[in-house]
Design an enzyme around this catalytic site. Sequence first.
Site, PDB file in Angstrom:
ATOM      1  CE1 TYR A  72      87.712  93.460-115.608  1.00 23.23           C
ATOM      2  CE2 TYR A  72      89.021  92.345-113.922  1.00 23.23           C
ATOM      3  CZ  TYR A  72      88.137  93.352-114.290  1.00 23.23           C
ATOM      4  OH  TYR A  72      87.679  94.230-113.352  1.00 23.23           O
ATOM      5  CD  GLU A 112      74.232  66.707-104.632  1.00 23.48           C
ATOM      6  OE1 GLU A 112      75.089  65.807-104.508  1.00 23.48           O
ATOM      7  OE2 GLU A 112      73.510  66.800-105.636  1.00 23.48           O
ATOM      8  CG  HIS A 123      73.079  69.514-110.261  1.00 20.41           C
ATOM      9  ND1 HIS A 123      73.362  68.338-109.609  1.00 20.41           N
ATOM     10  CD2 HIS A 123      72.584  70.350-109.307  1.00 20.41           C
ATOM     11  CE1 HIS A 123      73.027  68.438-108.337  1.00 20.41           C
ATOM     12  NE2 HIS A 123      72.555  69.657-108.129  1.00 20.41           N
ATOM     13  CG  HIS A 126      75.298  72.593-104.847  1.00 20.40           C
ATOM     14  ND1 HIS A 126      75.522  72.683-106.207  1.00 20.40           N
ATOM     15  CD2 HIS A 126      74.162  71.869-104.697  1.00 20.40           C
ATOM     16  CE1 HIS A 126      74.556  72.029-106.837  1.00 20.40           C
ATOM     17  NE2 HIS A 126      73.717  71.528-105.945  1.00 20.40           N
ATOM     18  CG  HIS A 166      69.991  73.897-108.172  1.00 21.92           C
ATOM     19  ND1 HIS A 166      68.966  73.009-107.960  1.00 21.92           N
ATOM     20  CD2 HIS A 166      71.114  73.254-107.772  1.00 21.92           C
ATOM     21  CE1 HIS A 166      69.445  71.880-107.443  1.00 21.92           C
ATOM     22  NE2 HIS A 166      70.750  72.011-107.311  1.00 21.92           N
ATOM     23  CE1 TYR A 225      90.633  94.369-106.178  1.00 21.60           C
ATOM     24  CE2 TYR A 225      89.898  92.084-106.213  1.00 21.60           C
ATOM     25  CZ  TYR A 225      89.612  93.436-106.160  1.00 21.60           C
ATOM     26  OH  TYR A 225      88.308  93.831-106.101  1.00 21.60           O
TER      27      TYR A 225
HETATM   28 ZN   LIG Z   1      71.943  70.566-106.388  1.00 23.56          ZN
END
Ligand SMILES: [Zn+2]
Length: 220
Positions: free
Chosen positions: A115, A75, A157, A94, A96, A210
């Site tokens: 929020y 990726e 994904h 990234h 899953h 913040y």
């Molecule tokens: Zn992936």
Amino acid sequence: MKSENHIRQMVIETACAMSNSGLSPGRSGNVSQRHEDGFLITPSGMAYSELQPADIVFVDEQGRADENGREPSSEWRFHHDIYRQYEAAGGIVHCHSRFATVLACCNREIPSFHYMVAVAGGKKIPVAPYALFGTQSLSDHVVAALEGYRACLMQHHGLVTYGDRASAALELAHEVEQLAAQYVSVLQLGSPALLSDRQMEEVIERFKTYGKSAQKGGQG
Ligand SMILES: [Zn+2]
């Protein structure tokens, strides 16, 4: 500026923390941090616990990986394109993770039911349309979905987040996963009322100050 070796270590630490926390099962997911005119990313197909600094792959501005090193994560394209498109991106995660992926599989964005949804920078957390993993199409969808947000779900994904460094992106991934879990539970009770645009703008405004003090207190 931190040394390249130090950043390689930070990428490994973040990848191990992601894996150990259960955020990304098996060898799924990947972590990167911006470095010079490119970025340093976890390699393809290695267990995170076995990673050594030399296993982390440098990918340059043109998307070329060091030929003498390991293969970058499959990726790497969306990491490359996110760094090019979003200057604020210093690190990317990234994964899953379970509940973010559940929502992504149902093509459900996370609306302003709480929020804290503003933690990703906007009034919701969007879903990038599906495309085959590792493709330029997937990268294009992800980059477009991130316009105005530091996190998005990826249809069928998973999840992608960015922050000023890899550890900040991981922190955000945990926040989004928590929100996704809460939202999935809320949906079982019915349709929740949502915070209005104005209420969310108020939160986003408050988070700006913040966030700054939180960053000062965070580790470097
Ligand atoms: Zn992936």
